[in-house]
Design a protein around this motif. Structure first.
Motif, PDB file in Angstrom:
ATOM      1  N   LEU A 158       0.811  -1.211   0.000  1.00  0.00           N
ATOM      2  CA  LEU A 158       0.000   0.000   0.000  1.00  0.00           C
ATOM      3  C   LEU A 158       0.852   1.272   0.000  1.00  0.00           C
ATOM      4  N   SER A 159       2.042   1.183   0.591  1.00  0.00           N
ATOM      5  CA  SER A 159       2.884   2.381   0.650  1.00  0.00           C
ATOM      6  C   SER A 159       3.391   2.782  -0.733  1.00  0.00           C
ATOM      7  N   LYS A 160       3.241   1.912  -1.704  1.00  0.00           N
ATOM      8  CA  LYS A 160       3.660   2.233  -3.060  1.00  0.00           C
ATOM      9  C   LYS A 160       2.543   2.893  -3.868  1.00  0.00           C
ATOM     10  N   LYS A 161       1.356   2.954  -3.332  1.00  0.00           N
ATOM     11  CA  LYS A 161       0.229   3.578  -4.030  1.00  0.00           C
ATOM     12  C   LYS A 161       0.360   5.103  -3.966  1.00  0.00           C
ATOM     13  N   SER A 162      -0.133   5.774  -5.014  1.00  0.00           N
ATOM     14  CA  SER A 162       0.031   7.228  -5.093  1.00  0.00           C
ATOM     15  C   SER A 162      -0.790   7.963  -4.045  1.00  0.00           C
ATOM     16  N   TRP A 163      -1.811   7.371  -3.517  1.00  0.00           N
ATOM     17  CA  TRP A 163      -2.693   8.043  -2.575  1.00  0.00           C
ATOM     18  C   TRP A 163      -2.336   7.754  -1.118  1.00  0.00           C
ATOM     19  N   HIS A 164      -1.380   6.865  -0.887  1.00  0.00           N
ATOM     20  CA  HIS A 164      -1.049   6.458   0.480  1.00  0.00           C
ATOM     21  C   HIS A 164      -0.211   7.526   1.178  1.00  0.00           C
ATOM     22  N   VAL A 165      -0.452   7.705   2.489  1.00  0.00           N
ATOM     23  CA  VAL A 165       0.249   8.748   3.249  1.00  0.00           C
ATOM     24  C   VAL A 165       1.725   8.430   3.456  1.00  0.00           C
ATOM     25  N   ALA A 166       2.130   7.189   3.368  1.00  0.00           N
ATOM     26  CA  ALA A 166       3.533   6.829   3.564  1.00  0.00           C
ATOM     27  C   ALA A 166       4.322   6.847   2.261  1.00  0.00           C
ATOM     28  N   ASN A 167       3.686   7.199   1.149  1.00  0.00           N
ATOM     29  CA  ASN A 167       4.373   7.280  -0.139  1.00  0.00           C
ATOM     30  C   ASN A 167       5.403   8.405  -0.069  1.00  0.00           C
TER      31      ASN A 167
END
Length: 192
Positions: free
Chosen positions: A23-32
């Motif tokens: 999920l951290s690789k998704k553009s909308w994730h806060v940890a990106n």
């Protein structure tokens, strides 16, 4: 019923679900990383704006203190009172407007006149028409005779005319543009 097994290689957490590290690789994730960078830049910008606001309020406070001290000094008689006025915006020129409208020349002091300072510089021929308030016809004539681009075009036209007036040069040019075709002319004569 048979127990449900996780696929081979999947890790289990204590809650029993699969890992969600993707999920951290998704553009909308806060940890990106790009999202974290955007937040950091926004925070830095906010800090700079706060610093500017603090500096502005500080300078405004200093100006008010200076004004208050000056007012107190004026009340005590230590400093002569000053009037802040904007009358200079409404002052008339030395030349009367009616005299100017009647056609009398405007008297300009040569040392104070800005155009006199730059008259000797290249390209100042365009300014001369404005000094003596000449007609638009004269200004157009000056522009056409003193413009470097017009001079270049005139030289090009002269060179083209010399080439067109020279018959030897024109024959040479025609020879390069239209190569001779004796073979085609010979076949046409043989058929007729």
């Amino acid at each position: 019923p048979l127990p449900i097994r996780a696929p081979v290689g999947a890790t289990r957490h204590c809650s029993g679900s699969m890992s969600l590290s993707f999920l951290s690789k998704k553009s909308w994730h806060v940890a990106n990383v790009s999202n974290v960078e955007k937040v950091w830049l926004a925070e830095q910008k906010l800090e700079q704006e706060k610093k500017k606001l603090e500096e502005y309020t500080h300078t405004l406070k200093e100006e008010r203190q200076k004004e208050e001290l000056l007012r107190l000094q004026q009340e005590q008689g230590l400093v002569a009172p000053r009037k802040e006025r904007v009358d200079f915006l409404y002052e008339q020129q030395e030349t009367a407007a009616s005299a100017y409208l009647l056609g009398k020349p405007v008297e300009l002091k040569p040392e104070d006149h800005d155009i006199k300072k730059v008259e000797h510089l290249p390209g100042s021929n365009f300014l001369n028409g404005q000094n003596n308030l000449s007609s638009s016809h004269n200004e157009e004539f000056n522009k056409m005779n003193n413009d470097p681009l017009v001079m270049m075009r005139a030289k090009e036209q002269e060179a083209l005319k010399r080439i067109l007036d020279n018959p030897l040069k024109m024959k040479q040019i025609r020879g390069t543009v239209q190569p001779p075709q004796p073979a085609a002319a010979g076949r046409a004569a043989g058929r007729g």
